[in-house]
Design a protein around this motif. Structure first.
Motif, mmCIF file in Angstrom:
data_model
loop_
_atom_site.group_PDB
_atom_site.id
_atom_site.type_symbol
_atom_site.label_atom_id
_atom_site.label_comp_id
_atom_site.label_asym_id
_atom_site.label_seq_id
_atom_site.Cartn_x
_atom_site.Cartn_y
_atom_site.Cartn_z
ATOM 1 N N TYR A 53 16.720 -10.856 -27.873
ATOM 2 C CA TYR A 53 15.458 -10.938 -27.155
ATOM 3 C C TYR A 53 14.836 -9.549 -27.129
ATOM 4 N N PHE A 70 11.719 -14.126 -27.516
ATOM 5 C CA PHE A 70 12.833 -14.430 -28.411
ATOM 6 C C PHE A 70 12.362 -15.335 -29.535
ATOM 7 N N ASP A 75 12.212 -18.446 -31.943
ATOM 8 C CA ASP A 75 12.430 -19.873 -31.723
ATOM 9 C C ASP A 75 12.665 -20.562 -33.065
ATOM 10 N N LYS A 86 17.441 -18.976 -22.178
ATOM 11 C CA LYS A 86 17.294 -18.916 -23.639
ATOM 12 C C LYS A 86 18.524 -19.482 -24.324
#
Length: 182
Positions: free
Chosen positions: A29, A49, A51, A166
């Motif tokens: 991240y 972050f 994806d 996350k």
């Protein structure tokens, strides 16, 4: 020898692509000012972050996890840490990597000179784009406008929560499982 070396250099140059824009590589991240990461994001500090999932999956995850029933899913999502209420808003952001392909440009140039073509034949191949998707999350509370800022007293708590969020999102494929984890 020099002609062979020059020929190899020219072929290598023509076989390559020239990058115009390269999307950032984020392994875990990144904390950054949203506006610096992508134009259109807020000036607040954001948790960003990569994806790897398709567009809309994070929406489904947040909607299911927090039981929002498709109401304000991307803005002001409430959550609690140690009986203190926070809110987050998220943005699904695409930053494409864009390159210029030299060989199709050269072929179109040669064909245009030789056969007087008015429009390039390989026009679609002159550039290539590869989309990279990111999730950018901003967090705020009733007492703080930016809970991820360096001066924030809640930064450590919120950062730990976002890391766990996350990891849970990336490791879960059936978002109904998240309801049973809570």
């Amino acid at each position: 020898m020099n002609k062979a070396l020059l020929l190899c250099f020219v072929l290598l140059l023509l076989g390559s692509c020239v990058p115009l824009r390269i999307a950032p590589t984020i392994t875990d991240y990144k904390l950054t000012e949203g506006k610096k990461f992508k134009r259109g994001l807020p000036k607040k500090t954001t948790f960003v972050f990569a994806d790897p999932k398709d567009e809309g999956h994070f929406y489904d995850y947040v909607n299911t996890k927090f039981g929002l029933l498709d109401y304000y899913v991307d803005v002001q999502v409430p959550f609690k840490i140690d009986d203190q209420e926070f809110f987050f808003s998220y943005y699904e952001v695409e930053i494409p990597t864009k390159t210029i392909n030299l060989i199709p440009l050269l072929i179109d140039g040669i064909l245009n000179q030789a056969a007087d073509f008015e429009e390039p034949i390989l026009d679609d191949m002159h550039t290539s784009r590869v989309g990279n998707w990111y999730i950018a999350i901003e967090v705020f509370s009733a007492t703080e406008k930016d809970c991820l800022h360096d001066d924030s007293i809640s930064k450590a708590l919120v950062l730990t929560y976002l890391r766990n969020l996350k990891e849970e999102y990336l490791s879960t494929y059936n978002y109904n499982e998240v309801v049973f984890k809570n």
